[in-house]
Scaffold this motif. Structure first.
Motif, PDB file in Angstrom:
ATOM      1  N   ILE A  45       0.632  -1.114  -0.006  1.00 10.18           N
ATOM      2  CA  ILE A  45       0.089  -0.029   0.119  1.00 10.18           C
ATOM      3  C   ILE A  45       0.976   1.233   0.119  1.00 10.18           C
ATOM      4  N   CYS A  46       2.007   1.395   0.810  1.00 13.49           N
ATOM      5  CA  CYS A  46       3.047   2.446   0.841  1.00 13.49           C
ATOM      6  C   CYS A  46       3.373   2.534  -0.367  1.00 13.49           C
ATOM      7  N   ALA A  47       4.104   1.533  -1.052  1.00 17.06           N
ATOM      8  CA  ALA A  47       4.930   1.521  -2.227  1.00 17.06           C
ATOM      9  C   ALA A  47       4.004   1.755  -3.386  1.00 17.06           C
ATOM     10  N   GLY A  48       2.707   1.585  -3.323  1.00 22.27           N
ATOM     11  CA  GLY A  48       1.962   1.732  -4.480  1.00 22.27           C
ATOM     12  C   GLY A  48       1.005   2.754  -4.211  1.00 22.27           C
ATOM     13  N   GLY A  64      -5.655   8.887 -19.251  1.00 19.70           N
ATOM     14  CA  GLY A  64      -5.986   9.882 -18.850  1.00 19.70           C
ATOM     15  C   GLY A  64      -6.434  10.033 -17.000  1.00 19.70           C
ATOM     16  N   PHE A  65      -6.365   8.859 -16.679  1.00 19.15           N
ATOM     17  CA  PHE A  65      -6.412   8.878 -15.220  1.00 19.15           C
ATOM     18  C   PHE A  65      -5.387   9.470 -14.505  1.00 19.15           C
ATOM     19  N   SER A  66      -5.719  10.178 -13.320  1.00 15.78           N
ATOM     20  CA  SER A  66      -4.836  10.705 -12.620  1.00 15.78           C
ATOM     21  C   SER A  66      -4.043   9.859 -11.618  1.00 15.78           C
ATOM     22  N   LYS A  67      -2.881  10.187 -11.210  1.00 17.33           N
ATOM     23  CA  LYS A  67      -2.108   9.324 -10.132  1.00 17.33           C
ATOM     24  C   LYS A  67      -2.979   9.203  -8.768  1.00 17.33           C
ATOM     25  N   ALA A  68      -3.720  10.068  -8.707  1.00 10.74           N
ATOM     26  CA  ALA A  68      -4.772  10.100  -7.323  1.00 10.74           C
ATOM     27  C   ALA A  68      -5.789   8.803  -7.562  1.00 10.74           C
ATOM     28  N   ASP A  69      -6.242   8.998  -8.718  1.00  7.58           N
ATOM     29  CA  ASP A  69      -7.325   8.068  -9.209  1.00  7.58           C
ATOM     30  C   ASP A  69      -6.629   6.501  -9.182  1.00  7.58           C
ATOM     31  N   VAL A  86      -7.919   3.499  -6.590  1.00 11.31           N
ATOM     32  CA  VAL A  86      -8.722   2.532  -7.145  1.00 11.31           C
ATOM     33  C   VAL A  86      -7.805   1.180  -6.930  1.00 11.31           C
ATOM     34  N   SER A  87      -6.563   1.468  -7.813  1.00 13.47           N
ATOM     35  CA  SER A  87      -5.663   0.146  -7.866  1.00 13.47           C
ATOM     36  C   SER A  87      -4.872  -0.093  -6.536  1.00 13.47           C
ATOM     37  N   LYS A  88      -4.286   0.955  -6.122  1.00 15.24           N
ATOM     38  CA  LYS A  88      -3.295   0.388  -4.915  1.00 15.24           C
ATOM     39  C   LYS A  88      -3.825   0.551  -3.578  1.00 15.24           C
ATOM     40  N   LEU A  89      -5.258   0.840  -3.316  1.00 14.19           N
ATOM     41  CA  LEU A  89      -5.803   0.958  -1.978  1.00 14.19           C
ATOM     42  C   LEU A  89      -6.760  -0.065  -2.005  1.00 14.19           C
ATOM     43  N   ILE A 112     -10.387  -3.213 -12.139  1.00 18.06           N
ATOM     44  CA  ILE A 112      -9.740  -3.481 -11.121  1.00 18.06           C
ATOM     45  C   ILE A 112     -10.164  -4.626 -10.085  1.00 18.06           C
ATOM     46  N   SER A 113     -11.470  -4.552  -9.956  1.00 17.23           N
ATOM     47  CA  SER A 113     -12.147  -5.560  -9.111  1.00 17.23           C
ATOM     48  C   SER A 113     -12.052  -7.093  -9.765  1.00 17.23           C
TER      49      SER A 113
END
Length: 439
Positions: free
Chosen positions: A165-168, A263-268, A272-275, A332-333
């Protein structure tokens, strides 16, 4: 077979060795994404071609070949550090410092101006991280008796997941709101968690004096045992293992570049992917474990092979005009649940193939085999995307599910026989005093 002593809650809560596996697991899990999907997102944003990003994924081959230098870690001391910390802890500290140094190197690099330096730093991170995995496993095995190894491994996995989670997500958040250099420097600082765990770990040098297995005993004999027990059916078994997670590895290389290009932001991506995705993967893993108890090993293996490959069609769908946040969440799901389910099935299957006399070595070799082809082919995935586009790549990887299902039917009888043999081993009465037993 004698029943292992049941651990009480008090045993677990008061055992410092189990608690120490949390920071050691965190330290082992932190570097992986930083030379894999997180790094690929940075490089794609910096304008590095997808072909080069795909080839850079080959640095992760260090995790597949770590068994080659494991005897060196097991047999020789690190100068100076071994005298201060002991053999195991000396190698731990050296590898953790190597990971931190490599992360600082990546942070100091400018991929657009000098990609070579970033690649060399990533190679250092991967090599040091793979070495850390070897020595942490060695310390864990030396540190506790068999009945405590389950809880040791559970604590390790918790730390590993927190590190992912931290590294992603964590690194992507920092990169979004500060910059990539700060993200990698922060990750380098977090390696201090593992270093503190190393310094707190008891010194275990009793293994240094005992006779070490030769290269033949460590690698050749376990392979010979597999061929002797399985015969010709071992060939399709090994092909099945080597290709089982192939779609997942290829998707892992190109997933983040796909998100960036859509076009997805790093926050998106982080949310979604990393959390969210990490927890869906955990649910999938537990679902796979439940299926093992309800459906049996072969059916779970078959379902895992099918859904892990078929889930790649979701990436093709996402790239074909469905680049919305709900579309990303659905993709992702499906992918993470399938990957977690298939992972549980494959771990159980490989464990069943191992002989009690060579369990650790055979499992290490099989686990290296399952990761190797995916990483090799994943390196060429960027070139495929550049030439034909994302939908064709992910449709092609999904089609791997067809031969995987066929291979599951080919090994069906052997799988059922393996389960029966394992059941007989569990149900066999404990040997009487003085009787010989296998190690």
């Amino acid at each position: 077979m004698a029943e292992a002593r049941r651990l009480s809650v008090r045993d677990v809560l008061t055992d410092g060795r189990i608690a120490l596996m949390l920071p050691l697991g965190f330290s082992s899990g932190l570097p992986f994404l930083l030379v894999f999907s997180t790094l690929s997102a940075w490089l794609r944003e910096a304008g590095i071609s997808r072909t080069e990003i795909g080839m850079l994924s080959w640095v992760a081959l260090a995790y597949s070949f770590k068994f080659l230098w494991a005897p060196i870690v097991d047999r020789y001391d690190v100068p100076v550090l071994a005298r201060l910390l002991g053999r195991r802890r000396g190698w731990m500290a050296l590898s953790q410092l190597g990971v931190a140094l490599g992360l600082v190197g990546i942070a100091s690099s400018d991929p657009q101006a000098n990609l070579t330096f970033a690649i060399l730093s990533a190679i250092l991170v991967a090599f040091a991280s793979a070495t850390q995995d070897v020595v942490v496993d060695g310390w864990r095995i030396d540190a506790a008796a068999t009945e405590r190894q389950g809880m040791m491994a559970a604590s390790y996995q918790l730390g590993y997941r927190l590190a992912l989670i931290c590294a992603g997500a964590g690194a992507l958040y920092i990169a979004e709101f500060v910059d990539w250099r700060s993200a990698y420097l922060a990750m380098a600082a977090l390696m201090s968690v593992g270093l503190v765990g190393t310094l707190l770990a008891p010194r275990l040098d009793q293994g240094a004096a005992r006779e070490r297995p030769s290269l033949a005993a460590a690698i050749i004999e376990p392979l010979t045992d597999l061929f002797r027990r399985k015969g010709p059916i071992l060939i399709p078994i090994l092909v099945l293992i080597s290709c089982f997670r192939l779609p997942d590895f290829v998707a892992g290389v190109m997933a983040n570049p796909l998100y960036i290009d859509l076009g997805f932001s790093k926050a998106d991506i982080a949310n979604v992917s990393k959390l969210y995705g990490v927890w869906i993967g955990i649910i999938g893993a537990f679902a796979g474990g439940l299926a093992l108890t309800r459906l049996g090993l072969w059916w779970t293996l078959l379902i895992g092979a099918f859904i892990a490959a078929a889930s790649n069609l979701m990436f093709a769908w996402l790239a074909s005009g469905n680049a919305t946040l709900p579309g990303l969440t659905l993709t992702i799901s499906a992918d993470n649940f399938a990957a977690g389910f298939a992972g549980s099935a494959l771990i159980a299957y490989m464990s069943g193939l191992c002989s009690p006399s060579f369990a650790a070595t055979q499992y290490a070799l099989l686990s290296s085999l399952y990761a190797l082809p995916g990483k090799l082919i994943g390196g060429a995935s960027g070139a495929v995307v550049d030439a034909y586009g994302y939908p064709l790549l992910f449709t092609a990887t999904a089609s791997i599910g067809i031969p995987l299902v066929i291979l599951c039917f080919v090994v069906r009888q052997d799988t059922l026989q393996t389960v029966r043999e394992k059941d007989e081993e569990v149900e066999a009465p404990a040997p009487t005093a003085g009787a010989g037993s296998r190690a």
